[in-house]
Design a protein around this motif. Structure first.
Motif, PDB file in Angstrom:
ATOM      1  N   ALA A 350      10.215  49.549  62.507  1.00  0.00           N
ATOM      2  CA  ALA A 350       9.492  48.344  62.900  1.00  0.00           C
ATOM      3  C   ALA A 350       8.790  48.501  64.238  1.00  0.00           C
ATOM      4  CB  ALA A 350      10.456  47.159  62.953  1.00  0.00           C
ATOM      5  N   ALA A 351       9.370  49.313  65.130  1.00  0.00           N
ATOM      6  CA  ALA A 351       8.817  49.441  66.477  1.00  0.00           C
ATOM      7  C   ALA A 351       7.367  49.925  66.485  1.00  0.00           C
ATOM      8  CB  ALA A 351       9.707  50.362  67.310  1.00  0.00           C
ATOM      9  N   PRO A 352       7.042  51.074  65.856  1.00  0.00           N
ATOM     10  CA  PRO A 352       5.642  51.517  65.890  1.00  0.00           C
ATOM     11  C   PRO A 352       4.705  50.572  65.146  1.00  0.00           C
ATOM     12  CG  PRO A 352       6.952  52.906  64.420  1.00  0.00           C
ATOM     13  CD  PRO A 352       7.909  52.049  65.159  1.00  0.00           C
ATOM     14  N   MET A 353       5.208  49.913  64.105  1.00  0.00           N
ATOM     15  CA  MET A 353       4.378  48.943  63.391  1.00  0.00           C
ATOM     16  C   MET A 353       4.021  47.775  64.289  1.00  0.00           C
ATOM     17  SD  MET A 353       6.312  48.940  59.686  1.00  0.00           S
ATOM     18  CE  MET A 353       5.322  47.566  59.119  1.00  0.00           C
ATOM     19  N   ALA A 358       0.244  44.579  67.513  1.00  0.00           N
ATOM     20  CA  ALA A 358       0.112  43.677  68.655  1.00  0.00           C
ATOM     21  C   ALA A 358      -0.055  44.384  69.993  1.00  0.00           C
ATOM     22  CB  ALA A 358       1.334  42.751  68.721  1.00  0.00           C
ATOM     23  N   GLY A 359       0.135  45.697  70.034  1.00  0.00           N
ATOM     24  CA  GLY A 359       0.120  46.395  71.307  1.00  0.00           C
ATOM     25  C   GLY A 359       1.507  46.422  71.928  1.00  0.00           C
ATOM     26  N   LEU A 360       1.724  47.349  72.858  1.00  0.00           N
ATOM     27  CA  LEU A 360       3.063  47.546  73.425  1.00  0.00           C
ATOM     28  C   LEU A 360       3.598  46.328  74.169  1.00  0.00           C
ATOM     29  CD1 LEU A 360       5.477  49.412  73.970  1.00  0.00           C
ATOM     30  CD2 LEU A 360       4.244  50.277  75.976  1.00  0.00           C
ATOM     31  N   PRO A 361       2.854  45.705  75.100  1.00  0.00           N
ATOM     32  CA  PRO A 361       3.430  44.568  75.840  1.00  0.00           C
ATOM     33  C   PRO A 361       3.848  43.417  74.926  1.00  0.00           C
ATOM     34  CG  PRO A 361       1.466  45.376  76.943  1.00  0.00           C
ATOM     35  CD  PRO A 361       1.511  46.051  75.601  1.00  0.00           C
ATOM     36  N   ALA A 362       2.977  43.059  73.972  1.00  0.00           N
ATOM     37  CA  ALA A 362       3.301  41.950  73.067  1.00  0.00           C
ATOM     38  C   ALA A 362       4.445  42.313  72.136  1.00  0.00           C
ATOM     39  CB  ALA A 362       2.068  41.567  72.254  1.00  0.00           C
ATOM     40  N   LEU A 367       9.900  41.445  70.086  1.00  0.00           N
ATOM     41  CA  LEU A 367      11.199  41.993  69.696  1.00  0.00           C
ATOM     42  C   LEU A 367      12.327  41.428  70.559  1.00  0.00           C
ATOM     43  CD1 LEU A 367      10.062  45.668  69.082  1.00  0.00           C
ATOM     44  CD2 LEU A 367      10.840  44.044  67.352  1.00  0.00           C
ATOM     45  N   SER A 368      12.052  41.159  71.837  1.00  0.00           N
ATOM     46  CA  SER A 368      13.044  40.474  72.669  1.00  0.00           C
ATOM     47  C   SER A 368      13.289  39.067  72.145  1.00  0.00           C
ATOM     48  CB  SER A 368      12.559  40.420  74.126  1.00  0.00           C
ATOM     49  OG  SER A 368      12.381  41.717  74.659  1.00  0.00           O
ATOM     50  N   GLY A 369      12.217  38.423  71.673  1.00  0.00           N
ATOM     51  CA  GLY A 369      12.370  37.105  71.055  1.00  0.00           C
ATOM     52  C   GLY A 369      13.199  37.159  69.789  1.00  0.00           C
ATOM     53  N   ALA A 370      13.129  38.282  69.058  1.00  0.00           N
ATOM     54  CA  ALA A 370      13.948  38.430  67.851  1.00  0.00           C
ATOM     55  C   ALA A 370      15.435  38.436  68.190  1.00  0.00           C
ATOM     56  CB  ALA A 370      13.562  39.710  67.110  1.00  0.00           C
TER      57      ALA A 370
END
Length: 399
Positions: A350-353, A358-362, A367-370
């Motif tokens: 999921a990380a590279p997707m 959305a780009g790295l910052p978003a 993912l922190s929100g998850a």
């Protein structure tokens, strides 16, 4: 907490054996990928070595749990440790690029054995430590020792490998498995009544199902953020491999502190609130971490994240042990272990997707929100909310 080791001989033997097992595992967790990359220079071979370690848990984990509940657990411990030792010993011939093929079956064999060892440990603790308060201490002690090893083990393993002593690291792991087998061969484990699968209608309660869902979401988000830790350190903190090492060390120190505090929290807080609150604190710490612009803030945030992270792990283990029927605890623990392995794979994918979309910052913020979403899911768990707590007078306070 330490009184449990002094006065509870069966658990002391179990703890010593589990700690020896974990020491060897953490010693090789980074040593094997480093060894593979050193002799092949291939990132693909290194990635395959990492993937192979997770494959057995995904493929055979639940079936291992069923067998653990059917077989004498002392036999499971001894045989699994011996098989793991044999598997690790297959790493010894992998000294050149044309012999790298020995690494993969070695990892498969070892991790098949681990599929039996970990759930068997979780299933045996309630049979060995029947008092809830003492069991909280037992789980905290296991988490504490593992937290120390997760800091020291990879450092020692990479140092030995970088110094040309990979075979010595392998030999230590083999000796550890065999020593654990010898210790556990004399452990007296109270057998549990074995019943057929059709007589386990209450094995998967709504509380366990909800806990499994929230745990899977939490570890999937964690795995994805772990996969993005290096890009974050390089792009946002303008660091290098040493920066990543500092962040991982800070996380380990946080885990150590959280493991030390988990026993008292287990005895004072409702189960649902403790797990959900820990997830929420981890999520908030991750938001501070991945929006940090300086190494100081990032290091502080990841260290703080480790504290509730350790508490969440101990609380989940304790909750599973308290909620699952003793005769089905092996299979329930194995399903949770399999869920964690699937989460590791799902998060890595999921990380590279997320970055591509959305780009790295978003992606880091989403993912922190998850993780925070996992906290909301954990708060909605049904069932018992508090474990029995034994007071000093000997009375028991119930929900």
């Amino acid at each position: 907490m330490w009184d449990t080791l002094v006065h509870h001989r069966p658990f002391r033997r179990l703890w010593i054996a589990a700690t020896i097992d974990a020491a060897g595992t953490w010693l090789l967790v980074m040593a094997v990928p480093l060894h593979v990359y050193t002799i092949t220079g291939s990132a693909t071979s290194t990635g395959v070595a990492l993937a192979v370690q997770a494959l057995p848990a995904v493929m055979i984990g639940p079936w291992a749990g069923v067998l653990i509940d059917r077989w004498p657990r002392r036999i499971v411990f001894v045989v699994a440790n011996i098989v793991a030792a044999l598997g690790v010993s297959v790493l010894l011939p992998a000294t050149t690029a044309d012999r790298i093929g020995f690494v993969y079956p070695a990892l498969v064999i070892e991790n098949i054995a681990v599929c039996f060892l970990r759930p068997a440990l979780q299933a045996t603790i309630p049979a060995t430590v029947t008092d809830q308060s003492t069991r909280a201490s037992a789980n905290a002690l296991l988490a504490l020792s593992h937290s120390v090893l997760r800091i020291c083990g990879p450092l020692a393993g990479t140092y030995l490998t970088a110094s040309g002593w990979f075979a010595a690291a392998v030999a230590v792991d083999v000796a550890g498995y065999l020593t654990a087998a010898a210790i556990l061969a004399t452990l007296k484990i109270t057998p549990v009544a074995v019943r057929g699968d059709d007589q386990h209608p209450g094995t998967w309660t709504p509380a366990l199902t909800a806990l499994l869902v929230s745990s899977w979401l939490y570890w999937t988000a964690n795995a994805a953020l772990t996969a993005l830790l290096v890009p974050f350190a390089v792009d946002r903190l303008h660091g290098d491999g040493q920066t990543v090492g500092h962040l991982i060390t800070g996380l380990g120190i946080g885990y150590l502190c959280g493991a030390a505090a988990s026993r008292s929290l287990l005895l004072r807080r409702p189960a649902r609130n403790l797990i959900a609150g820990s997830y929420a604190l981890v999520g908030l710490s991750f938001l501070f971490l991945f929006t940090a612009g300086t190494m100081t803030v990032a290091l502080l945030a990841i260290t703080v994240a480790g504290i509730p992270g350790a508490v969440a792990g101990v609380a989940t283990t304790h909750h599973v042990q308290s909620s699952a029927p003793p005769e089905a605890l092996g299979r329930v623990s194995a399903v949770f272990m399999t869920s964690d392995a699937v989460a590791a794979v799902a998060g890595a994918l999921a990380a590279p997707m997320a970055v591509a979309v959305a780009g790295l910052p978003a992606a880091l913020i989403m993912l922190s929100g998850a993780v925070l979403l996992a906290a909301v899911s954990a708060m909605n768990q049904p069932g018992p909310r508090r474990w029995p707590v034994r007071r000093r007078s000997g009375s028991v306070r119930r929900p």
